[in-house]
Design a protein around this motif. Structure first.
Motif, PDB file in Angstrom:
ATOM      1  N   LEU A 102       0.833  -1.197   0.000  1.00  0.00           N
ATOM      2  CA  LEU A 102       0.000   0.000   0.000  1.00  0.00           C
ATOM      3  C   LEU A 102       0.874   1.256   0.000  1.00  0.00           C
ATOM      4  O   LEU A 102       0.621   2.196  -0.768  1.00  0.00           O
ATOM      5  N   VAL A 103       1.896   1.264   0.840  1.00  0.00           N
ATOM      6  CA  VAL A 103       2.807   2.409   0.889  1.00  0.00           C
ATOM      7  C   VAL A 103       3.531   2.574  -0.445  1.00  0.00           C
ATOM      8  O   VAL A 103       3.669   3.686  -0.959  1.00  0.00           O
ATOM      9  N   ASN A 104       3.990   1.468  -1.019  1.00  0.00           N
ATOM     10  CA  ASN A 104       4.674   1.546  -2.317  1.00  0.00           C
ATOM     11  C   ASN A 104       3.763   2.137  -3.393  1.00  0.00           C
ATOM     12  O   ASN A 104       4.194   2.949  -4.223  1.00  0.00           O
ATOM     13  N   HIS A 105       2.498   1.702  -3.405  1.00  0.00           N
ATOM     14  CA  HIS A 105       1.553   2.231  -4.386  1.00  0.00           C
ATOM     15  C   HIS A 105       1.380   3.742  -4.223  1.00  0.00           C
ATOM     16  O   HIS A 105       1.437   4.494  -5.212  1.00  0.00           O
ATOM     17  N   GLU A 106       1.150   4.188  -3.000  1.00  0.00           N
ATOM     18  CA  GLU A 106       0.895   5.613  -2.784  1.00  0.00           C
ATOM     19  C   GLU A 106       2.153   6.445  -3.044  1.00  0.00           C
ATOM     20  O   GLU A 106       2.070   7.542  -3.610  1.00  0.00           O
ATOM     21  N   TYR A 107       3.298   5.926  -2.656  1.00  0.00           N
ATOM     22  CA  TYR A 107       4.551   6.633  -2.898  1.00  0.00           C
ATOM     23  C   TYR A 107       4.790   6.756  -4.409  1.00  0.00           C
ATOM     24  O   TYR A 107       5.218   7.804  -4.893  1.00  0.00           O
ATOM     25  N   ASN A 108       4.506   5.679  -5.147  1.00  0.00           N
ATOM     26  CA  ASN A 108       4.707   5.709  -6.588  1.00  0.00           C
ATOM     27  C   ASN A 108       3.804   6.739  -7.256  1.00  0.00           C
ATOM     28  O   ASN A 108       4.211   7.419  -8.215  1.00  0.00           O
ATOM     29  N   GLU A 109       2.583   6.872  -6.781  1.00  0.00           N
ATOM     30  CA  GLU A 109       1.695   7.892  -7.336  1.00  0.00           C
ATOM     31  C   GLU A 109       2.244   9.292  -7.085  1.00  0.00           C
ATOM     32  O   GLU A 109       2.193  10.158  -7.962  1.00  0.00           O
ATOM     33  N   CYS A 110       2.778   9.520  -5.889  1.00  0.00           N
ATOM     34  CA  CYS A 110       3.410  10.817  -5.605  1.00  0.00           C
ATOM     35  C   CYS A 110       4.576  11.062  -6.554  1.00  0.00           C
ATOM     36  O   CYS A 110       4.735  12.167  -7.100  1.00  0.00           O
ATOM     37  N   TYR A 111       5.390  10.029  -6.750  1.00  0.00           N
ATOM     38  CA  TYR A 111       6.565  10.135  -7.627  1.00  0.00           C
ATOM     39  C   TYR A 111       6.162  10.504  -9.050  1.00  0.00           C
ATOM     40  O   TYR A 111       6.747  11.395  -9.668  1.00  0.00           O
TER      41      TYR A 111
END
Length: 399
Positions: free
Chosen positions: A254-263
């Motif tokens: 979940l964190v990876n998904h949200e971080y990737n969207e920010c990126y």
């Protein structure tokens, strides 16, 4: 300037829902827009759809009702984001025009990721896949001229070449040979995780598009080509999703998904020339910063870990849409004859590969070959856009 999304505060979640009027975005003008603006839109649509699908899957495996409610709140905003992003595409564009743009995304996004990927094994996975999407672009471009009597150069505008890649007929492999080794979540570079998630999401959306639009054509060759390439895109999703470590917890994912969207929203905001589209990237970035904060809190409470243990302390260099012509040509000259065997790559057509070819084709030529025959019959040539000279592989040059 560094940007650490873990330290940024976004728009509070209770202020993120938009009205119908706000969601009714004006689409881009397909005749005047930067082709890479369209590519960024297509990419972020795939990223948002993956975010929604992942959230649904997580909710279906989560017994905690409070967590499921939190996921539902965030997911509702992600669903609005997906609509705002995808509705930027113009309704006047035909399905084939959109298809060609999707393949331009696949080529230039995957090539850029391959160039920037720090892990050699993952780099090879992206190099292998991009030569297949490059060939899909070529096949669809010829279908486009046959059906709509227009040239794909109007869409890609010379930023991406159009010529044969690894021939599509050689993309059909035994399913077990599409499964790669995953990265090790405890040792992988955080950038590798973002790359894998990005390319998996983009290929997944390409697969979904072809599965749905293929039957909308009346022309038999079009229906058949979408069917063939749709099956290859399923292989690509298997290929790319297997790169992700299955040992990652739901909270970590979940964190990876949200971080990737920010990126990605930050990356696209930094390079977007269209002010209207740029404002949407900026708005969505500020929403995603809050989604990331919520995901990090969920991981702390349920996984007992800090987000800094799984993601980078600051965003990597921005992901950039740019021409990759020389890089693609280098791959065409050196990797055209590769296929997969187990989790690796070989240059021989081995027994499992040949058995799959025999079973699938059953003595017939696949649609990807027949579309070229029909195009040559119609125009006396095939369609190509070779801006940098002849094809690097002599056997595939125009005669």
């Amino acid at each position: 300037m560094t940007f650490n999304p873990l330290e940024q505060r976004g728009i509070p979640l209770d202020r993120q829902m938009r009205t119908w009027r706000e969601l009714d975005v004006s689409p881009i003008d397909p005749d005047r827009c930067d082709p890479y603006t369209r590519c960024r839109i297509i990419t972020m649509n795939g990223i948002e759809i993956e975010a929604i699908l992942f959230s649904h899957q997580m909710a279906r495996h989560c017994p905690d009702q409070d967590v499921r409610r939190q996921l539902a709140q965030t997911r509702a905003v992600e669903a609005q984001q997906q609509k705002a992003v995808n509705w930027l595409l113009p309704g006047v564009a035909s399905v084939l025009e959109t298809t060609i743009a999707y393949e331009q995304v696949a080529v230039d996004l995957t090539a850029w990721v391959a160039r920037m990927e720090p892990d050699p094994y993952l780099t090879q996975a992206y190099q292998f896949g991009v030569l297949e999407d490059f060939d899909h672009l070529y096949r669809y471009a010829n279908l486009y001229e046959m059906i709509e009597h227009r040239k794909a150069e109007e869409i890609v505008q010379g930023l991406t070449e159009i010529m044969p890649g690894r021939p599509t007929k050689y993309h059909h492999r035994n399913p077990v040979d599409n499964v790669r080794d995953p990265y090790d979540r405890s040792r992988a570079d955080p950038l590798s995780k973002l790359h894998a998630l990005t390319i998996m999401s983009a290929e997944q959306q390409t697969m979904n598009l072809y599965l749905n639009v293929g039957p909308q054509y009346m022309e038999p060759i079009a229906r058949q080509l979408y069917q063939e390439i749709g099956l290859v895109e399923e292989e690509h999703v298997t290929h790319y999703e297997s790169l992700v470590d299955p040992g990652e917890t739901w909270w970590e994912q979940l964190v990876n998904h949200e971080y990737n969207e920010c990126y990605l929203y930050y990356s696209f905001m930094e390079q977007e020339p269209d002010p209207k589209v740029k404002s949407i990237w900026e708005l969505h970035l500020n929403m995603e910063l809050e989604h990331l904060r919520i995901a990090c809190d969920l991981m702390r409470r349920n996984d007992g870990r800090e987000p800094e243990e799984v993601v980078a302390p600051e965003l990597p260099n921005v992901l950039t849409f740019e021409p990759n012509k020389s890089y693609i040509r280098e791959l065409l000259a050196t990797q055209m004859d590769l296929t997969t065997l187990g989790t690796g790559y070989v240059r021989e057509a081995h027994e499992r590969f040949q058995a799959m070819q025999t079973m699938l084709n059953d003595g017939d030529r696949p649609p990807s070959e027949r579309v070229m025959e029909q195009h040559r019959d119609m125009f006396g040539r095939e369609y190509r856009l070779e801006t940098e000279g002849e094809h690097p592989e002599p056997s595939l040059r125009s005669h």
